[in-house]
Design a protein around this motif. Structure first.
Motif, PDB file in Angstrom:
ATOM      1  N   PHE A   1      -6.847  38.580 -14.615  1.00 41.31           N
ATOM      2  CA  PHE A   1      -6.043  38.181 -13.463  1.00 41.31           C
ATOM      3  C   PHE A   1      -4.762  37.449 -13.880  1.00 41.31           C
ATOM      4  N   ASP A   2      -4.748  36.892 -15.082  1.00 40.67           N
ATOM      5  CA  ASP A   2      -3.581  36.135 -15.536  1.00 40.67           C
ATOM      6  C   ASP A   2      -2.582  36.991 -16.307  1.00 40.67           C
ATOM      7  N   TYR A   3      -2.739  38.307 -16.268  1.00 35.74           N
ATOM      8  CA  TYR A   3      -1.848  39.165 -17.051  1.00 35.74           C
ATOM      9  C   TYR A   3      -0.368  38.976 -16.713  1.00 35.74           C
ATOM     10  N   PRO A   4       0.026  38.864 -15.437  1.00 41.58           N
ATOM     11  CA  PRO A   4       1.455  38.630 -15.145  1.00 41.58           C
ATOM     12  C   PRO A   4       1.996  37.359 -15.822  1.00 41.58           C
ATOM     13  N   GLU A   5       1.176  36.309 -15.849  1.00 45.59           N
ATOM     14  CA  GLU A   5       1.604  35.084 -16.525  1.00 45.59           C
ATOM     15  C   GLU A   5       1.732  35.289 -18.036  1.00 45.59           C
TER      16      GLU A   5
END
Length: 396
Positions: A386-390
């Motif tokens: 879920f943190d891939y964009p970050e």
């Protein structure tokens, strides 16, 4: 603020639909008005037959599991929860006819379903007439929940999903430069395509060809020929029901282009139907079973045993929707009316299911985050969290 926009089927059709459905246990029913007077009845619309039957069956199994849990824990304010299942066949007209039956049955206090955005958008004006909530596990076209104050959905918004798909799945993760799009002509498909195209324009992802198809189409040879001529390095498929056929026909044509899909989620049926043809397929999902989470894995095993196939996010959302509507009804106390259930649902803050916190925005929808999965050796594997964009923003 939501936009305040605001025929019965024949008796024979109703009786036929009832006779074709299997019973869902002592607390369930397959016909409006069935069951005991001390039950609270909620109508369910789902494609139990047709191209999307896997998802409809998932609705039925998952919601029945939720219903049994609610009733085993004492029910709702001393009453049992009774789910009334009807087969919409994935058809908007059929869905709206059945929805009208629910509206005309005073015992039904809310509706769960349908599967497609098109069907849900056909149902929205009907439930508004009765000030009765319709809660979809899967309709993601943002126009659905914006139609009136009776429409709710928990899968998230298609505009966010499609933009994530273009930006993070294809450009950032897969490194795609030139993409061809194959999408279904439907409310959901058109929204998926248009938001994908808009995001692609912003990030410089080159769309070399686009082609659409209609529901129940079987022969994709002309579309595949058209795509081959454009020579993309990747094909993005936007659909739920025909994805396996498209993948198989691409591979049997001798084309080894890389593939991704937005729509079916982590469908076991897709793997079963495609076999090696879907190896390497990329997709997004807002939920993925954590092998370290005992509750999630126990639920997954029970669902699989009952259904005969593994659950997708659509089934998990269906389970959560049944629990969610039960909680909204419970909060009504002794004043269980359609309008009161609708109002309690709009204001709810619920974390008792599998998909995390559910708290609706002013349009009746949710903001979801996504992970990236790939099919490897016949199984879905999580490739980015879920943190891939970050991580991308941080240059990791």
């Amino acid at each position: 603020m939501k936009k305040m926009l605001s025929s019965l089927g024949s008796l024979v059709a109703m009786l036929l639909s009832v006779s074709l459905l299997t019973a869902c246990g002592a607390a369930g029913s397959n016909a409006p008005g069935g069951g005991e007077a001390d039950s609270v009845k909620v109508g369910v619309l789902a494609p139990l037959t047709g191209a999307n039957a896997e998802f409809g069956k998932g609705f039925e199994v998952a919601m029945t599991m939720a219903m049994e849990e609610v009733n085993a824990a004492g029910g709702i304010n001393g009453k049992t929860l009774e789910l009334v299942f009807q087969d919409s066949k994935g058809d908007a007209k059929e869905s709206s006819d059945l929805c009208r039956q629910y509206v005309d049955n005073e015992d039904i206090v809310a509706v769960l379903g349908d599967f497609t955005s098109t069907a849900c958008m056909a149902d929205a004006p009907i439930v508004k007439e009765a000030e009765m909530a319709i809660l979809s596990p899967t309709a993601s076209n943002p126009a659905f929940t914006e139609m009136n104050d009776c429409t709710f959905g928990i899968i998230g918004k298609q505009d966010a999903d499609s933009r994530y798909y273009a930006h993070y799945v294809l450009q950032e993760y897969a490194g795609v430069d030139n993409v061809g799009i194959i999408y279904i002509e439907s409310d959901w498909g058109n929204a998926a395509m248009s938001n994908f195209v808009d995001e692609a324009g912003k990030i410089g992802l080159n769309i070399v060809e686009m082609a659409s198809f209609v529901q129940d189409e079987k022969d994709f040879s002309s579309i595949i020929t058209k795509m081959k001529a454009a020579n993309p390095d990747h094909i993005a498929i936007m659909d739920q029901g025909a994805t396996s056929q498209i993948i198989n026909q691409i591979r049997t044509s001798g084309w080894d282009v890389s593939l991704s899909t937005n729509g079916p989620g982590t469908s076991q049926q897709l793997i079963d139907l495609c076999g090696e043809n879907c190896e390497g397929l990329l997709l997004t999902t807002p939920f993925f079973f954590d092998p370290e989470n005992e509750k999630e894995m126990a639920w997954r095993d029970e669902f699989t045993e009952r259904a005969g196939f593994a659950p997708t996010v659509h089934s998990v959302n269906a389970y959560d929707c049944a629990l969610l509507i039960s909680e909204a009804i419970r909060q009504c106390g002794d004043d269980i009316t359609r309008e009161n259930v609708r109002d309690k649902l709009a204001a709810i803050d619920f974390s008792g299911g599998l998909t995390g916190q559910i708290k609706f925005d002013e349009t009746g929808s949710l903001d979801r985050r996504y992970i990236i999965c790939e099919i490897v050796d016949g199984e879905y594997v999580k490739r980015a969290g879920f943190d891939y964009p970050e991580q991308v923003a941080a240059g990791k």
